[in-house]
Design a protein around this motif. Sequence first.
Motif, mmCIF file in Angstrom:
data_model
loop_
_atom_site.group_PDB
_atom_site.id
_atom_site.type_symbol
_atom_site.label_atom_id
_atom_site.label_comp_id
_atom_site.label_asym_id
_atom_site.label_seq_id
_atom_site.Cartn_x
_atom_site.Cartn_y
_atom_site.Cartn_z
ATOM 1 N N ALA A 45 0.806 -1.223 0.000
ATOM 2 C CA ALA A 45 0.000 0.000 0.000
ATOM 3 C C ALA A 45 0.841 1.275 0.000
ATOM 4 O O ALA A 45 0.345 2.336 0.363
ATOM 5 C CB ALA A 45 -0.957 0.017 1.200
ATOM 6 N N CYS A 46 2.093 1.169 -0.447
ATOM 7 C CA CYS A 46 2.939 2.369 -0.483
ATOM 8 C C CYS A 46 2.786 3.140 -1.792
ATOM 9 O O CYS A 46 3.283 4.254 -1.916
ATOM 10 C CB CYS A 46 4.411 2.004 -0.277
ATOM 11 N N GLY A 47 2.108 2.535 -2.779
ATOM 12 C CA GLY A 47 1.899 3.220 -4.053
ATOM 13 C C GLY A 47 2.658 2.629 -5.229
ATOM 14 O O GLY A 47 2.663 3.220 -6.318
ATOM 15 N N LYS A 48 3.280 1.460 -5.059
ATOM 16 C CA LYS A 48 4.074 0.861 -6.145
ATOM 17 C C LYS A 48 3.224 0.583 -7.380
ATOM 18 O O LYS A 48 3.538 1.036 -8.481
ATOM 19 C CB LYS A 48 4.723 -0.457 -5.668
ATOM 20 N N SER A 49 2.153 -0.187 -7.191
ATOM 21 C CA SER A 49 1.306 -0.546 -8.324
ATOM 22 C C SER A 49 0.576 0.674 -8.873
ATOM 23 O O SER A 49 0.338 0.779 -10.081
ATOM 24 C CB SER A 49 0.300 -1.626 -7.913
ATOM 25 N N THR A 50 0.222 1.599 -8.000
ATOM 26 C CA THR A 50 -0.428 2.826 -8.457
ATOM 27 C C THR A 50 0.493 3.607 -9.380
ATOM 28 O O THR A 50 0.063 4.117 -10.424
ATOM 29 C CB THR A 50 -0.822 3.696 -7.251
ATOM 30 N N LEU A 51 1.760 3.684 -9.020
ATOM 31 C CA LEU A 51 2.728 4.369 -9.878
ATOM 32 C C LEU A 51 2.851 3.653 -11.221
ATOM 33 O O LEU A 51 2.834 4.298 -12.277
ATOM 34 C CB LEU A 51 4.092 4.443 -9.192
ATOM 35 N N LEU A 52 2.963 2.327 -11.197
ATOM 36 C CA LEU A 52 3.115 1.586 -12.448
ATOM 37 C C LEU A 52 1.888 1.767 -13.342
ATOM 38 O O LEU A 52 2.010 1.968 -14.551
ATOM 39 C CB LEU A 52 3.358 0.101 -12.155
ATOM 40 N N LYS A 53 0.695 1.696 -12.749
ATOM 41 C CA LYS A 53 -0.532 1.874 -13.538
ATOM 42 C C LYS A 53 -0.614 3.280 -14.125
ATOM 43 O O LYS A 53 -1.118 3.473 -15.235
ATOM 44 C CB LYS A 53 -1.753 1.599 -12.665
ATOM 45 N N THR A 54 -0.117 4.258 -13.380
ATOM 46 C CA THR A 54 -0.135 5.630 -13.885
ATOM 47 C C THR A 54 0.848 5.790 -15.030
ATOM 48 O O THR A 54 0.548 6.451 -16.036
ATOM 49 C CB THR A 54 0.188 6.622 -12.754
ATOM 50 N N LEU A 55 2.026 5.171 -14.904
ATOM 51 C CA LEU A 55 3.002 5.211 -15.993
ATOM 52 C C LEU A 55 2.446 4.536 -17.250
ATOM 53 O O LEU A 55 2.800 4.917 -18.369
ATOM 54 C CB LEU A 55 4.304 4.522 -15.565
ATOM 55 N N ALA A 56 1.575 3.529 -17.051
ATOM 56 C CA ALA A 56 0.996 2.793 -18.179
ATOM 57 C C ALA A 56 -0.276 3.431 -18.721
ATOM 58 O O ALA A 56 -0.904 2.898 -19.629
ATOM 59 C CB ALA A 56 0.701 1.358 -17.758
ATOM 60 N N ARG A 57 -0.686 4.561 -18.147
ATOM 61 C CA ARG A 57 -1.879 5.293 -18.560
ATOM 62 C C ARG A 57 -3.176 4.608 -18.167
ATOM 63 O O ARG A 57 -4.255 4.928 -18.691
ATOM 64 C CB ARG A 57 -1.880 5.574 -20.067
ATOM 65 N N LEU A 58 -3.120 3.673 -17.235
ATOM 66 C CA LEU A 58 -4.348 3.067 -16.730
ATOM 67 C C LEU A 58 -5.027 3.969 -15.714
ATOM 68 O O LEU A 58 -6.240 3.861 -15.499
ATOM 69 C CB LEU A 58 -4.047 1.709 -16.083
ATOM 70 N N LEU A 59 -4.253 4.828 -15.067
ATOM 71 C CA LEU A 59 -4.790 5.803 -14.125
ATOM 72 C C LEU A 59 -4.402 7.197 -14.594
ATOM 73 O O LEU A 59 -3.297 7.398 -15.099
ATOM 74 C CB LEU A 59 -4.232 5.563 -12.716
ATOM 75 N N LYS A 60 -5.308 8.139 -14.395
ATOM 76 C CA LYS A 60 -5.017 9.526 -14.771
ATOM 77 C C LYS A 60 -4.705 10.329 -13.514
ATOM 78 O O LYS A 60 -5.482 10.316 -12.557
ATOM 79 C CB LYS A 60 -6.211 10.143 -15.502
ATOM 80 N N PRO A 61 -3.563 10.996 -13.481
ATOM 81 C CA PRO A 61 -3.210 11.771 -12.284
ATOM 82 C C PRO A 61 -4.123 12.970 -12.103
ATOM 83 O O PRO A 61 -4.625 13.542 -13.082
ATOM 84 C CB PRO A 61 -1.761 12.196 -12.556
#
Length: 312
Positions: A45-61
């Motif tokens: 829950a530190c944000g690792k997968s969130t960062l990867l998904k954002t880099l992959a454009r699955l999440l929008k900042p």
Amino acid sequence: MIEPAVDHSLAAENLAVGYDHREIIHDLSVRIPAGKISVIVGANACGKSTLLKTLARLLKPSRGSVLLDGKSIHQIPTREVATRLGLLPQSPTAPEGITVADLVGRGRYPRQGWIRQWTSADDEAIADAMTSTDVLEIADRPIDELSGGQRQRVWIAMALAQETGILLLDEPTTFLDLTHQFEVLDLLVDLNKRDDRTIVLVLHDLNQACRFGDHLIAMKDGAIVAEGNPAEVITEQVVQDVFGLAVKVIPDPVAGTPMVVPIGRHTPRTNAAGGPVAADNAVSGGVGTENPAAKALAASSAANGICRPTQR
């Protein structure tokens, strides 16, 4: 045959990302080294997968931007992004009954269009991806009949068939036994060495991250605590700060990279004579102790055929 990966750049600037109005990543900036294997590590829950998904454009900042080749990734058409960047998410699912060859073939979809139809180049790309991942002999088998390690190799083959210069993988060794974990990680090193493909992955195992990663990114509470060469990032202080765990960091007896040895509350045990073994001696090989780690370190120079970071 798969064309050599073209150098693409991937970076994030001042990212803020969250879910349901809860911010997970706070004002994060990072530049992924081209042609290297980068590993993101950190506690749950530190944000690792969130960062990867954002880099992959699955999440929008909510703030900041991800830059692919210097341009905001959200301004690039989806199909074009998929020809530059491939993603293997956690626990991917496939349609029931689909065969290995059919699944790998789906990696060519981003390169199809109304005008460009299937060509021999697509067949060659699929065959090369399956050969590289050692799944060509099981091309006709359904995915649901394969072992966990075989499935992961097939998913990686599908990502390779996209012919992207950047490959992102979210915990690719999860749920695999130790043998299959190393098969997958060795495969990623092979792919990186072959064409300088940029690879970014999330791993939980710090020792595997140090052995297989050229560049480590350590995260805590949605921010980057340290990044750089594994020897610079994985220190006793950083591990204590990021994971809240007291450890000793010693050289890996096989690869020479940092190896994390947790101390824990029950480290002192009994030796062969029934007496206690001091925690420091148990890890560092104090005088008068028969320490397997110390013996392994002394013998490590005799190891042959090992992929060391300096050889990549």
